[in-house]
Scaffold this active site. Structure first.
Site, PDB file in Angstrom:
ATOM      1  N   ALA A 111       0.832  -1.210   0.000  1.00  0.00           N
ATOM      2  CA  ALA A 111       0.000   0.000   0.000  1.00  0.00           C
ATOM      3  C   ALA A 111       0.863   1.254   0.000  1.00  0.00           C
ATOM      4  O   ALA A 111       1.941   1.261   0.589  1.00  0.00           O
ATOM      5  CB  ALA A 111      -0.925  -0.016   1.216  1.00  0.00           C
ATOM      6  N   PRO A 112       0.394   2.308  -0.703  1.00  0.00           N
ATOM      7  CA  PRO A 112      -0.887   2.444  -1.407  1.00  0.00           C
ATOM      8  C   PRO A 112      -0.884   1.953  -2.856  1.00  0.00           C
ATOM      9  O   PRO A 112      -1.873   2.123  -3.552  1.00  0.00           O
ATOM     10  CB  PRO A 112      -1.136   3.943  -1.360  1.00  0.00           C
ATOM     11  N   GLY A 113       0.233   1.392  -3.340  1.00  0.00           N
ATOM     12  CA  GLY A 113       0.211   0.775  -4.654  1.00  0.00           C
ATOM     13  C   GLY A 113       1.157   1.354  -5.682  1.00  0.00           C
ATOM     14  O   GLY A 113       1.167   0.907  -6.830  1.00  0.00           O
ATOM     15  N   ARG A 138      -5.348   0.330   4.539  1.00  0.00           N
ATOM     16  CA  ARG A 138      -4.389   0.701   3.499  1.00  0.00           C
ATOM     17  C   ARG A 138      -4.506  -0.227   2.293  1.00  0.00           C
ATOM     18  O   ARG A 138      -4.315   0.188   1.147  1.00  0.00           O
ATOM     19  CB  ARG A 138      -2.966   0.670   4.063  1.00  0.00           C
ATOM     20  N   CYS A 231      13.084   4.223   2.740  1.00  0.00           N
ATOM     21  CA  CYS A 231      13.240   5.657   2.485  1.00  0.00           C
ATOM     22  C   CYS A 231      13.888   6.295   3.714  1.00  0.00           C
ATOM     23  O   CYS A 231      13.416   7.303   4.232  1.00  0.00           O
ATOM     24  CB  CYS A 231      11.907   6.312   2.130  1.00  0.00           C
TER      25      CYS A 231
END
Length: 490
Positions: A111-113, A138, A231
């Site tokens: 998620a979110p894709g 989500r 990240c």
């Protein structure tokens, strides 16, 4: 921007003389990007029709920078699934995973894709994509993006990765682990993440990552490839997680991949390691490229290590109603009659080669075709987005320069009394559409064109400039808007 002092002190120690350049980058505005959906068009095809000026992102073939003052998500093309709004550095992990046609692919924390939709595009409708997220809420957002992008071979699951292993041991050819992390690389883009960082710190996420990466390793087929990404800048969450995998699972290697200028290497010395292959990891620094902070690594599993232990899915023969058969026959798609599944009134088309997923929390299994109700069949929004204009008989094409495209997305009724021209053949329709795009046809006041080749079929595929948006149903009072209410333009 005021950064947490603990973070600043650690980055000074890691970066040394580069620290001043690094911290000054936080005064710059973060870069905005979009990624073109290659299930619908190529980057080169998109560039001349882009709703805003774009510039290519160097580490992708279908990613573009755009000025944040523009709003491409407010254009009908976004609702046709032509592109995904995504931070530029976040495009790198899916770009690095070497997917081949027919692969079985897993996105563990999907998620979110953003990454799943690119993995699906790389599969090109072949093989199988399993997108999982432990959060059910989500995962619902993930499902919408998968359907918006027109993915025909999805399995959407909401499970703890520990439960996935029971069904998928040694099953996947390729796996993407975009791990939950402390988010240090996103401080510039979203300063609110700093509060989460101060609350949870690095160790909390590192413990999660260590579990997830081992579960993923066990689901990877011998000889398969896996991308791990975060990240964050934290060595514990990056090189540390990869070292943990290498120490706890046999047969894994860190692969070197060619990189564009500005992408940095891994630092084994930051975790006290002497393993030189950790230098093959990729670090993305905001003071060296136009993007936020990321860490990405491509891993390979030896063909001689691991086993496969999963059961096959029990496909059952489904008797389709006459109305469903009649509708599906109008699609320029080849269906395997053994892969339909009916759950309550909903008809699905299942991917080939499914494992046994009994007991897992499934949000979507295959392509949702529509509702097979008594004496009628109603096609789904997911099917509309999965089609191309040439896949269906009855087409209502709206031009993006006309307000009817927005009216349709707002679920309003379209007035077809004067604004549309009817065609009785694909050849006539294609000629008029081409003329309209070229601006040489004498119908500048027209909103669009109708292709109707089968009078008894009331369902029309509504397109914007030739890209499907959804359905409309023709009756004696006109064209009834059937765009999915939950997706309504706000």
């Amino acid at each position: 921007m005021a950064l947490p002092k603990t973070f600043e002190d650690r980055m000074k120690k890691l970066l040394g003389e580069e620290y001043d350049s690094f911290v000054s980058s936080y005064q710059d505005k973060y870069k905005t990007g979009l990624r073109v959906n290659r299930l619908k068009l190529t980057g080169k095809e998109f560039e001349p029709i882009s709703p805003c000026p774009v510039k290519p992102i160097p580490w992708t073939t279908n990613g573009y920078y755009y000025d944040g003052k523009n709003q491409p998500a407010k254009h009908p093309y976004y609702h046709a699934g032509l592109y995904y709004i995504q931070e530029p550095s976040a495009m790198l992990p899916a770009a690095l995973l070497p997917i081949e046609p027919g692969d079985k692919v897993l996105d563990v924390c999907a998620a979110p894709g953003g990454k799943s939709t690119e993995l699906a595009a790389k599969l090109g409708g072949t093989g199988l994509l399993v997108s999982n997220d432990i959060s059910n809420s989500r995962a619902k957002a993930l499902l919408k993006n998968i359907e918006l992008f027109g993915v025909r071979n999805p399995v959407i699951i909401s499970e703890d990765p520990a439960n996935l292993v029971k069904s998928f041991t040694g099953y996947f050819d390729k796996i993407l682990v975009d791990a939950p992390c402390s988010g240090e690389g996103m401080f510039r883009k979203d300063p609110s993440i700093m509060k989460n960082w101060e609350q949870y710190g690095v160790d909390y996420y590192n413990n999660l990552q260590k579990n997830i990466i081992l579960y993923a390793a066990d689901m990877l087929k011998p000889g398969g490839s896996m991308v791990y990404s975060t990240c964050t800048f934290s060595p514990e969450e990056n090189e540390g997680s990869i070292q943990y995998l290498l120490n706890n699972r046999e047969g894994f290697s860190v692969e070197y991949v060619e990189r564009v200028e500005g992408l940095g290497s891994g630092h084994p010395e930051w975790i006290g390691s002497e393993d030189e292959q950790l230098k093959n990891c990729i670090r993305v620094w905001p003071h060296k490229v136009e993007g936020e902070g990321h860490f990405v690594v491509l891993l390979k599993k030896s063909p001689e290590v691991g086993t496969s232990a999963y059961g096959g899915y029990s496909y059952k023969k489904v008797k389709l109603s006459e109305e469903a058969v009649d509708f599906l026959e109008q699609l320029e798609l080849d269906f395997d009659p053994n892969r339909f599944e009916l759950r309550e009134e909903r008809l699905y088309y299942l991917p080939e080669g499914l494992p046994n997923v009994k007991g897992l929390r499934i949000l979507r299994l295959g392509l949702y075709l529509g509702d097979m109700k008594k004496n009628r069949f109603e096609p789904s929004q997911a099917l509309a987005n999965a089609l191309k204009e040439t896949d269906y008989t009855n087409i209502l094409n709206i031009f993006s320069c006309h307000g009817d495209a927005i009216k349709y997305l707002k679920c309003e009724t379209l007035d077809l009394s004067e604004n549309y021209r009817s065609c009785t053949s694909r050849e006539e329709y294609d000629t008029l559409v081409a003329a309209k795009k070229a601006g040489v046809d004498a119908m500048e006041n027209n909103a669009g064109i109708i292709l109707e080749t089968r009078k008894k079929n009331p369902w029309f595929l509504v397109c914007v400039d030739g890209f499907p948006l959804g359905w409309a149903k023709c009756n004696k009072n006109g064209m009834k808007n059937k765009y999915l209410a939950g997706w309504r333009w706000m």
